[in-house]
Design a protein around this motif. Structure first.
Motif, PDB file in Angstrom:
ATOM      1  N   LEU A 203       0.876  -1.322  -0.140  1.00 35.08           N
ATOM      2  CA  LEU A 203       0.187  -0.065  -0.005  1.00 35.08           C
ATOM      3  C   LEU A 203       0.818   1.170   0.054  1.00 35.08           C
ATOM      4  CD1 LEU A 203      -2.685  -1.169   2.477  1.00 35.08           C
ATOM      5  CD2 LEU A 203      -3.146  -0.744  -0.031  1.00 35.08           C
ATOM      6  N   GLY A 204       2.074   1.149   0.503  1.00 37.96           N
ATOM      7  CA  GLY A 204       2.890   2.231   0.778  1.00 37.96           C
ATOM      8  C   GLY A 204       2.608   3.488   1.640  1.00 37.96           C
ATOM      9  N   ILE A 205       1.949   3.238   2.692  1.00 37.16           N
ATOM     10  CA  ILE A 205       1.480   4.417   3.496  1.00 37.16           C
ATOM     11  C   ILE A 205       2.782   4.763   4.393  1.00 37.16           C
ATOM     12  CG2 ILE A 205       0.195   4.501   5.909  1.00 37.16           C
ATOM     13  CD1 ILE A 205      -1.307   1.901   5.217  1.00 37.16           C
ATOM     14  N   GLU A 206       2.840   6.244   4.131  1.00 34.91           N
ATOM     15  CA  GLU A 206       3.840   6.807   4.617  1.00 34.91           C
ATOM     16  C   GLU A 206       3.233   7.847   5.683  1.00 34.91           C
ATOM     17  OE1 GLU A 206       6.098   9.077   1.598  1.00 34.91           O
ATOM     18  OE2 GLU A 206       5.711   7.461   0.133  1.00 34.91           O
ATOM     19  N   ARG A 207       2.471   8.017   6.010  1.00 32.43           N
ATOM     20  CA  ARG A 207       1.736   9.127   7.188  1.00 32.43           C
ATOM     21  C   ARG A 207       0.407   8.408   7.824  1.00 32.43           C
ATOM     22  NH1 ARG A 207       1.075  14.814   4.369  1.00 32.43           N
ATOM     23  NH2 ARG A 207      -0.367  13.524   3.255  1.00 32.43           N
ATOM     24  N   ALA A 208       0.267   9.052   8.952  1.00 36.37           N
ATOM     25  CA  ALA A 208      -1.175   8.654   9.375  1.00 36.37           C
ATOM     26  C   ALA A 208      -1.556  10.128  10.126  1.00 36.37           C
ATOM     27  CB  ALA A 208      -0.639   7.787  10.512  1.00 36.37           C
ATOM     28  N   PHE A 209      -3.051  10.019  10.251  1.00 33.39           N
ATOM     29  CA  PHE A 209      -3.813  11.290  10.828  1.00 33.39           C
ATOM     30  C   PHE A 209      -4.994  10.672  11.775  1.00 33.39           C
ATOM     31  CE2 PHE A 209      -1.890  12.640   6.920  1.00 33.39           C
ATOM     32  CZ  PHE A 209      -1.302  13.929   7.347  1.00 33.39           C
ATOM     33  N   ALA A 210      -4.993  11.276  13.013  1.00 33.65           N
ATOM     34  CA  ALA A 210      -6.194  11.038  13.745  1.00 33.65           C
ATOM     35  C   ALA A 210      -7.241  12.217  13.347  1.00 33.65           C
ATOM     36  CB  ALA A 210      -5.941  11.165  15.159  1.00 33.65           C
ATOM     37  N   VAL A 211      -8.455  11.964  13.173  1.00 32.23           N
ATOM     38  CA  VAL A 211      -9.251  13.096  12.793  1.00 32.23           C
ATOM     39  C   VAL A 211     -10.446  13.155  13.728  1.00 32.23           C
ATOM     40  CG1 VAL A 211     -11.374  13.609  11.036  1.00 32.23           C
ATOM     41  CG2 VAL A 211      -9.332  12.346  10.277  1.00 32.23           C
ATOM     42  N   TRP A 212     -10.426  14.289  14.514  1.00 31.50           N
ATOM     43  CA  TRP A 212     -11.115  14.321  15.662  1.00 31.50           C
ATOM     44  C   TRP A 212     -12.616  15.312  15.268  1.00 31.50           C
ATOM     45  CZ3 TRP A 212     -10.584  18.477  20.304  1.00 31.50           C
ATOM     46  CH2 TRP A 212     -11.513  18.181  21.002  1.00 31.50           C
TER      47      TRP A 212
END
Length: 260
Positions: A203-212
């Motif tokens: 998948l090549g995931i490079e970043r992550a975010f939490a969405v409040w």
């Protein structure tokens, strides 16, 4: 379709729940491991506050219950934190279900009590312009015997592919969210739309975010999913599993002959 990794949905005491199996054996859920392996110093003051707020908001009801006796009053007050927790969990589940439909462009029927959260989700999707790659997909690690369900993997116009996780808690984003998303991102496989296993690394995931997502808006927080954060998750998982075995470290009552 993969026969090796399964998510089993069920109901427990009238509430939806689920668990995972890998190759026929029970696997630990990511959020369960984090919940069991990390101390929760905020839980005690939260529970005290929940009981105090319940008493203040339901004083007339408690007075009416007095003839029922002390035990009935104590039981009602003890239940207060769990009632609040269950309502929050129900809200989170419903928002996640609606968000899954929204990202695919589907029309949704929104309960009045969730209108603010859904509007925040719509504005988030409009502003970030995500192109979804995976939505509500099961991921798993045979090596570390865990599984979980991620919210969204998507391409962003402003940067590389990322994993997103929705949170609806009133208190915001906790640090353990980074452990959760690191576990997802470092899993070995995910299940595609046909239920077949695919390499997570592809998948090549490079970043992550939490969405409040809140009633009054939203915020998006970057979270660390580095190798070091994943190692921390593995340590937390180890503590959680060992804590389940603590009772086994204590033997049966001893006699003087044993001590001799």
């Amino acid at each position: 379709m993969s026969a090796g990794i399964k998510r089993i949905d069920s109901t427990y005491r009238g509430k939806p729940t689920h668990h995972y199996k890998i190759d026929g054996q029970k696997a630990d859920g990511v959020t369960t491991l984090i919940g069991d392996g990390l101390p929760k110093p905020a839980l005690l003051p939260w529970g005290i506050k929940a009981v105090a707020e319940y008493a203040a908001d339901h004083l007339d009801r408690l007075v009416e219950m007095q003839p029922m006796g002390r035990e009935a009053l104590v039981a009602a007050l003890k239940q207060a934190p769990y009632t609040e927790r269950d309502l929050a969990a129900k809200r989170g589940t419903e928002v996640h279900d609606l968000a899954e439909k929204l990202i695919h462009g589907a029309e949704v029927e929104v309960p009045e009590e969730l209108a603010g959260h859904v509007d925040s989700c719509v504005r988030f999707l409009d502003q970030w312009k995500l192109a979804p790659v995976l939505v509500e997909s099961v991921v798993a690690s045979r090596r570390w015997n865990y599984a979980g369900t991620l919210d969204v993997v998507a391409d962003c116009p402003s940067g590389p592919r990322a994993i997103f996780d929705y949170k609806t808690a009133r208190s915001g984003i906790y640090g353990e969210t980074a452990l959760q998303l690191a576990a997802y991102a470092h899993a070995e496989v995910y299940l595609d739309a046909d239920g077949d296993e695919q390499p997570m690394a592809d998948l090549g995931i490079e970043r992550a975010f939490a969405v409040w997502l809140r009633e009054d808006g939203f915020d998006v927080y970057p979270v660390d999913i580095s190798e070091q954060t994943f190692k921390t998750f593995c340590h937390v998982a180890y503590v959680a599993r060992q804590a389940r075995r603590l009772r086994d470290l204590v033997g049966s009552p001893a006699t003087p002959e044993v001590a001799a």
